[in-house]
Scaffold this motif. Structure first.
Motif, short mmCIF file in Angstrom:
data_model
loop_
_atom_site.label_atom_id
_atom_site.label_comp_id
_atom_site.label_asym_id
_atom_site.label_seq_id
_atom_site.Cartn_x
_atom_site.Cartn_y
_atom_site.Cartn_z
N GLU A 68 -13.94 12.58 -2.77
CA GLU A 68 -14.06 13.65 -1.78
C GLU A 68 -13.04 13.49 -0.66
O GLU A 68 -12.40 14.45 -0.24
N PHE A 69 -12.89 12.26 -0.18
CA PHE A 69 -11.91 12.02 0.89
C PHE A 69 -10.49 12.32 0.42
O PHE A 69 -9.66 12.79 1.20
N GLU A 70 -10.21 12.04 -0.85
CA GLU A 70 -8.87 12.32 -1.36
C GLU A 70 -8.61 13.83 -1.39
O GLU A 70 -7.53 14.29 -0.99
N VAL A 71 -9.58 14.59 -1.85
CA VAL A 71 -9.43 16.05 -1.88
C VAL A 71 -9.25 16.60 -0.47
O VAL A 71 -8.49 17.56 -0.25
N GLN A 110 -11.22 17.52 12.45
CA GLN A 110 -12.60 17.99 12.38
C GLN A 110 -13.33 17.39 11.20
O GLN A 110 -14.49 16.97 11.31
N ARG A 111 -12.66 17.32 10.05
CA ARG A 111 -13.29 16.73 8.86
C ARG A 111 -13.59 15.25 9.09
O ARG A 111 -14.65 14.74 8.67
N ILE A 112 -12.66 14.56 9.73
CA ILE A 112 -12.89 13.13 10.02
C ILE A 112 -14.07 12.96 10.96
O ILE A 112 -14.95 12.11 10.73
N LEU A 113 -14.13 13.74 12.00
CA LEU A 113 -15.19 13.60 13.00
C LEU A 113 -16.56 13.92 12.40
O LEU A 113 -17.55 13.26 12.72
N ILE A 114 -16.62 14.94 11.55
CA ILE A 114 -17.90 15.25 10.91
C ILE A 114 -18.31 14.11 9.98
O ILE A 114 -19.49 13.72 9.91
N SER A 115 -17.35 13.52 9.26
CA SER A 115 -17.65 12.41 8.37
C SER A 115 -18.15 11.19 9.15
O SER A 115 -19.00 10.43 8.67
N LEU A 116 -17.61 11.01 10.35
CA LEU A 116 -18.01 9.85 11.16
C LEU A 116 -19.43 9.98 11.72
O LEU A 116 -19.98 9.01 12.22
N ASN A 163 -13.21 24.01 24.17
CA ASN A 163 -12.11 23.55 25.03
C ASN A 163 -11.48 22.26 24.54
O ASN A 163 -10.54 21.75 25.14
N GLN A 164 -12.00 21.71 23.43
CA GLN A 164 -11.42 20.51 22.82
C GLN A 164 -10.72 20.94 21.53
O GLN A 164 -11.35 21.48 20.62
N ARG A 165 -9.44 20.69 21.46
CA ARG A 165 -8.64 21.15 20.32
C ARG A 165 -8.56 20.06 19.26
O ARG A 165 -8.14 18.94 19.54
N TYR A 166 -8.97 20.39 18.05
CA TYR A 166 -8.87 19.47 16.92
C TYR A 166 -8.23 20.20 15.74
O TYR A 166 -8.47 21.39 15.53
N THR A 167 -7.44 19.48 14.99
CA THR A 167 -6.91 20.04 13.75
C THR A 167 -8.02 20.05 12.69
O THR A 167 -9.07 19.42 12.87
N GLU A 184 -3.43 7.68 11.82
CA GLU A 184 -2.89 7.90 13.16
C GLU A 184 -3.99 8.35 14.11
O GLU A 184 -4.06 7.88 15.26
N TYR A 185 -4.85 9.24 13.65
CA TYR A 185 -5.92 9.72 14.53
C TYR A 185 -6.91 8.60 14.84
O TYR A 185 -7.29 8.40 16.01
N LEU A 186 -7.33 7.86 13.84
CA LEU A 186 -8.30 6.79 14.06
C LEU A 186 -7.71 5.66 14.90
O LEU A 186 -8.41 5.04 15.70
N ASP A 187 -6.42 5.39 14.74
CA ASP A 187 -5.78 4.37 15.57
C ASP A 187 -5.74 4.81 17.04
O ASP A 187 -5.95 3.99 17.95
N ARG A 188 -5.44 6.08 17.27
CA ARG A 188 -5.38 6.57 18.65
C ARG A 188 -6.74 6.55 19.33
O ARG A 188 -6.84 6.34 20.53
N HIS A 189 -7.80 6.77 18.56
CA HIS A 189 -9.13 6.87 19.14
C HIS A 189 -10.04 5.75 18.64
O HIS A 189 -11.25 5.94 18.49
#
Length: 271
Positions: A214-217, A168-174, A160-164, A240-245
């Motif tokens: 890896e982050f560049e790819v 998703q890649r950012i959140l897994i990396s975090l 029920n949580q929509r992520y692009t 933009e995503y990290l600034d918002r959250h």
């Protein structure tokens, strides 16, 4: 006993007398003569008669003969299932999957920690690996949780949580170090170079280079050559995503995150 013995004796005597009185059947002699004429009829080979060559009535008969013997076993299976149902078991569906208290708590932990893996969820819930695996598989099967494979890890997200894909890649990396620390440093210092990030985080230069590549790819970081230096920046979407959250990002020391030092003009090899 004596009576059955007499009856047997009478029957045996009757058979013997019948054999003697009917020589044409019991004691007849047969003469075997060779065939002198060739068989002039047609020889026919056997042909396979498949199920589809039968008449509808024959098909129905064959079907019933094949199915009816198994009907009692099907009945026994339903009977056994009904006994299990009476003992408190019931089928898990999408509507009832969260009725289990542990599964509901696990789902809430996934929603509160998007991108977390099974190991982290095991620490948060205190569940054994087998129990956690079973309930995670159930939530995934019933469409409540999505499993995303990324960088040899599997991150879990509530449906029920929509992520692009980028989010998703950012959140897994975090959810893991040192990727989280590297992203936090880039968020605080947009034009950092490799040696500055390595010195701030206490990591080796090759480790920083590997993560940046890896982050560049993956579209999280952009790499820019500035004369003899290589500068790293978060991509537009990632920033933009990290600034918002920013308040929800699990960076060390957040929300008062220390900034990485700005580039001091050290030369950094490309890559």
């Amino acid at each position: 006993m004596v009576r059955w013995s007499r009856i047997s004796s009478i029957l045996l005597a009757a058979v013997v007398l019948a054999g003697i009185a009917l020589p044409g059947t019991a004691a007849a002699r047969y003469t075997v003569e060779p065939v002198t004429e060739e068989y002039t009829g047609e020889w026919h080979d056997f042909e396979e008669n498949t199920f589809w060559d039968l008449s509808p009535r024959g098909m129905l008969l064959h079907f019933l003969l094949a199915v009816l013997p198994g009907v009692p076993y099907i009945g026994e299976l339903f009977y056994a299932l009904s006994l299990l149902a009476s003992l408190g078991f019931r089928r898990i569906t999408r509507r009832t999957v969260l009725d289990d208290d542990f599964r509901l708590g696990l789902y809430r932990q996934i929603a509160a920690n998007p991108g977390a893996g099974a190991g982290e969820l095991g620490e948060l819930t205190g569940a054994s690996r087998g129990r956690l695996r079973y309930h995670l598989d159930t939530l995934i099967r019933e469409g409540k949780v999505a499993a995303v494979d990324y960088r040899s890890r599997t991150g879990l997200f509530a449906r029920n949580q929509r992520y692009t894909d980028l989010e998703q890649r950012i959140l897994i990396s975090l959810r893991e170090e040192p990727s989280r620390a590297v992203l936090g440093c880039l968020l605080g210092s947009p034009d950092a170079i490799r040696n500055d990030v390595a010195e701030q985080l206490g990591l080796s230069g090759p480790t920083i280079s590997r993560h940046m590549q890896e982050f560049e790819v993956e579209g999280i970081v952009t790499v820019e050559r500035d004369g003899r230096f290589v500068r790293y920046r978060l991509s537009k979407g990632a920033r933009e995503y990290l600034d918002r959250h920013a308040g929800d990002v699990p960076f060390p020391g957040n929300p008062s995150m220390e900034r990485c030092p700005t580039a001091r003009g050290r030369e950094v090899p490309m890559g």
